[in-house]
Design an enzyme around this catalytic site. Structure first.
Site, PDB file in Angstrom:
ATOM      1  N   ASN A 104       4.152   3.100  21.936  1.00  0.00           N
ATOM      2  CA  ASN A 104       2.752   2.945  21.565  1.00  0.00           C
ATOM      3  C   ASN A 104       2.108   4.332  21.663  1.00  0.00           C
ATOM      4  OD1 ASN A 104      -0.032   2.591  21.524  1.00  0.00           O
ATOM      5  ND2 ASN A 104       0.132   0.537  22.413  1.00  0.00           N
ATOM      6  N   ALA A 105       1.738   4.863  20.519  1.00  0.00           N
ATOM      7  CA  ALA A 105       1.271   6.253  20.480  1.00  0.00           C
ATOM      8  C   ALA A 105       0.020   6.455  21.337  1.00  0.00           C
ATOM      9  CB  ALA A 105       0.997   6.651  19.040  1.00  0.00           C
ATOM     10  N   ASP A 160      -0.591  10.078  11.906  1.00  0.00           N
ATOM     11  CA  ASP A 160      -0.893   9.371  10.649  1.00  0.00           C
ATOM     12  C   ASP A 160      -1.035   7.869  10.920  1.00  0.00           C
ATOM     13  OD1 ASP A 160      -1.288   8.675   8.017  1.00  0.00           O
ATOM     14  OD2 ASP A 160       0.807   8.903   7.430  1.00  0.00           O
ATOM     15  N   CYS A 177      -6.665   6.951   6.786  1.00  0.00           N
ATOM     16  CA  CYS A 177      -6.712   6.209   5.519  1.00  0.00           C
ATOM     17  C   CYS A 177      -7.783   5.125   5.575  1.00  0.00           C
ATOM     18  CB  CYS A 177      -5.349   5.628   5.186  1.00  0.00           C
ATOM     19  SG  CYS A 177      -4.721   4.542   6.463  1.00  0.00           S
TER      20      CYS A 177
HETATM   21  N1  SAH Z   1       3.298   8.695   8.171  1.00  0.00           N
HETATM   22  C1  SAH Z   1       3.906   7.556   7.559  1.00  0.00           C
HETATM   23  C2  SAH Z   1       2.987   6.377   7.427  1.00  0.00           C
HETATM   24  C3  SAH Z   1       2.437   5.862   8.712  1.00  0.00           C
HETATM   25  S1  SAH Z   1       1.776   4.262   8.551  1.00  0.00           S
HETATM   26  C4  SAH Z   1       4.458   7.938   6.200  1.00  0.00           C
HETATM   27  O1  SAH Z   1       3.959   8.902   5.608  1.00  0.00           O
HETATM   28  O2  SAH Z   1       5.333   7.245   5.713  1.00  0.00           O
HETATM   29  C5  SAH Z   1       1.247   3.950  10.156  1.00  0.00           C
HETATM   30  C6  SAH Z   1       2.343   3.637  11.161  1.00  0.00           C
HETATM   31  O3  SAH Z   1       1.709   3.493  12.424  1.00  0.00           O
HETATM   32  C7  SAH Z   1       3.099   2.342  10.942  1.00  0.00           C
HETATM   33  O4  SAH Z   1       4.454   2.609  10.826  1.00  0.00           O
HETATM   34  C8  SAH Z   1       2.851   1.499  12.185  1.00  0.00           C
HETATM   35  O5  SAH Z   1       3.994   0.794  12.630  1.00  0.00           O
HETATM   36  C9  SAH Z   1       2.469   2.563  13.188  1.00  0.00           C
HETATM   37  N2  SAH Z   1       1.647   2.133  14.330  1.00  0.00           N
HETATM   38  C10 SAH Z   1       0.599   1.277  14.349  1.00  0.00           C
HETATM   39  N3  SAH Z   1       0.069   1.210  15.588  1.00  0.00           N
HETATM   40  C11 SAH Z   1       0.781   2.052  16.369  1.00  0.00           C
HETATM   41  C12 SAH Z   1       0.713   2.441  17.729  1.00  0.00           C
HETATM   42  N4  SAH Z   1      -0.216   1.940  18.544  1.00  0.00           N
HETATM   43  N5  SAH Z   1       1.606   3.333  18.177  1.00  0.00           N
HETATM   44  C13 SAH Z   1       2.545   3.860  17.365  1.00  0.00           C
HETATM   45  N6  SAH Z   1       2.645   3.538  16.079  1.00  0.00           N
HETATM   46  C14 SAH Z   1       1.792   2.641  15.562  1.00  0.00           C
END
Ligand code: SAH
Length: 436
Positions: free
Chosen positions: A319-320, A340, A380
């Site tokens: 979890n980021a 992102d 986004c």
């Molecule tokens: N950078 C990617 C797109 C990212 S989309 C590309 O260019 O292909 C956003 C991502 O955030 C998704 O894969 C989703 O699983 C992830 N995500 C959502 N909540 C998150 C969290 N709390 N911690 C880590 N990742 C998360």
């Protein structure tokens, strides 16, 4: 029965009787139809008429294709959901034709401003052909968003092209009805290897549509490989997020080329690792990518192997929000941090929460950047416009007590065209800053 021709009275012959009989019936039919037209107010083309209120939002006149239910004075005719209607001003001036859905707050989504245009299968073929011509003109042909909804004059239609595979989303009832025409147009234009429907999107329920996904062509293996900027990526058209791959960042992935050279890179919200694999390819020393989805992490690690970058580039499930906070406390340092996240809100009611979320992750991200390093950050969220996003980054820098300078500020790739009069077509913010 006596037949009348230009006032002369002719004796009835059996032949004349027959003509007179049909003339009589036709008159009756025309009269009845006239009454029908008056009563139901059908436009000359036989369509239901939607009359706008006296005061029309300038937005509509400036070319925005949405007509909200509260902008409509009355509907003349029996409106069935999804059908194409004609829209007029209160004084019967033609505005446009589009598909209507009485269930939706957006009652009509306009397709054309030309009264003579007929909306039929051929119409959709020609629009898709135009979309393809435009992508060829701007040089986005291998993988591209072939149709970007309103920005291509096809409200709520998304079609992504992944070499010779196509993924389609019909997010309004009006366009959903034309799915067979769209599939047939794709078949004619591309002879594709496969077409897949990713209508497993909650927004469809607002239109009274069910969520669904599946083949719109003969079944095929939906795990494909695409090429982007000289790298290869697995894309899972059926199980991946959205349409399987985020095409909108394809140019932004190239934008990191210089700053990642010999860098230790941390990427968060990596999905299938596209930015991180680009970083490794462009000469980063080490790359670590984090995502909350186990499936995305597995795919990202596979993508690293596919490009023979697995020794430099690894992905972990995390979890980021938690990890960035924890590592900032531990004073970990990277040369480049990339963020992102997914959209934080779709509603104004929770906009403040989204702003707080952006500030939080960017603040943590900045703290993890070594002085002189870079933060690569995206948003986004439609409701967070470019100015607001820059303000949030400014607030995060202030709280992190770091000076920043802007390296570049970009948006989505041009196969997702921006229409200046349609704010929500300009949705992606991509920013690189140096953090001092
Ligand atoms: N950078 C990617 C797109 C990212 S989309 C590309 O260019 O292909 C956003 C991502 O955030 C998704 O894969 C989703 O699983 C992830 N995500 C959502 N909540 C998150 C969290 N709390 N911690 C880590 N990742 C998360």
């Amino acid at each position: 029965m006596v037949a009348k021709v230009r006032g002369a009275i002719l004796l009835p012959s059996p032949y004349h009787c027959l003509i007179a009989y049909f003339l009589d019936k036709m008159t009756l039919f025309v009269k009845a139809f006239g009454l029908y037209v008056c009563h139901y107010g059908l436009s000359s083309s036989g369509m239901v008429k939607v009359l706008l209120k006296r005061k029309i939002a300038p937005r509509v006149l400036l070319g925005h294709p949405w007509i909200f239910a509260n902008e409509v004075d009355r509907i003349e005719g029996q409106l069935s959901g999804g059908e194409v209607v004609s829209v007029f001003t209160h004084d019967h001036k033609f505005v446009g034709k589009g598909y209507a859905n009485p269930l939706s707050q957006i009652l009509v989504r306009l397709l054309t401003r030309e009264e003579s245009v007929v909306i039929d299968e051929q119409y959709f073929f020609e629009r898709l052909r135009d979309c393809w011509t435009y992508r060829k003109q701007i040089g986005y042909t291998e993988n591209c968003r072939l149709v970007f909804g309103e920005a291509d004059g096809l409200p709520q239609l998304i079609i992504d092209k992944f070499n010779n595979y196509f993924v389609l989303q019909t997010l309004a009832l009006g366009i959903d009805r034309w799915k067979p025409a769209l599939v047939s147009a794709l078949q004619q234009l591309f002879q594709p290897k496969g077409i897949y429907e990713r209508n497993d999107v909650p927004v469809r329920e607002l239109e009274g549509l069910v969520q669904q996904k599946g083949f719109l062509s003969d079944p095929f293996d939906t795990r494909i490989i695409i090429e982007e900027n000289g790298l290869r990526f697995h894309v899972d058209l059926a199980q991946g997020q959205k349409t399987g791959y985020f095409l909108d960042q394809q140019d932004n992935r190239k934008a990191i080329r210089s700053i990642v050279k010999d860098a230790d890179v941390l990427g968060a919200f990596t999905y299938t690792g596209t930015f991180e694999i680009h970083a490794a390819h462009y000469g980063a020393r080490s790359v670590l990518g984090l995502d909350i989805s186990a499936q995305a992490v597995a795919q990202a690690n596979e993508n690293a192997r596919l490009n023979n970058l697995q020794d430099k580039c690894r992905f972990e499930e995390a979890n980021a929000f938690d990890v960035l906070k924890q590592w900032a406390k531990e004073k970990k340092q990277y040369d480049v941090v990339m963020l992102d996240p997914p959209a934080f809100t779709k509603s104004r009611a929770t906009l403040q929460k989204a702003i707080t979320g952006y500030k939080e992750i960017n603040l943590r991200g900045m703290k993890l950047v070594r002085p002189g390093g870079f933060l690569v950050t995206s948003s986004c969220t439609n409701l967070v416009g470019p100015d607001l996003f820059l303000d949030i980054i400014g607030m995060a820098a202030k709280d992190a007590r770091r000076n920043i300078r802007q390296v570049c500020f970009q948006t989505q790739s041009p196969d997702h065209p921006i229409i200046p009069t349609m704010e929500n077509t300009h949705y992606l913010k991509f920013l690189i800053i140096q953090v001092q």
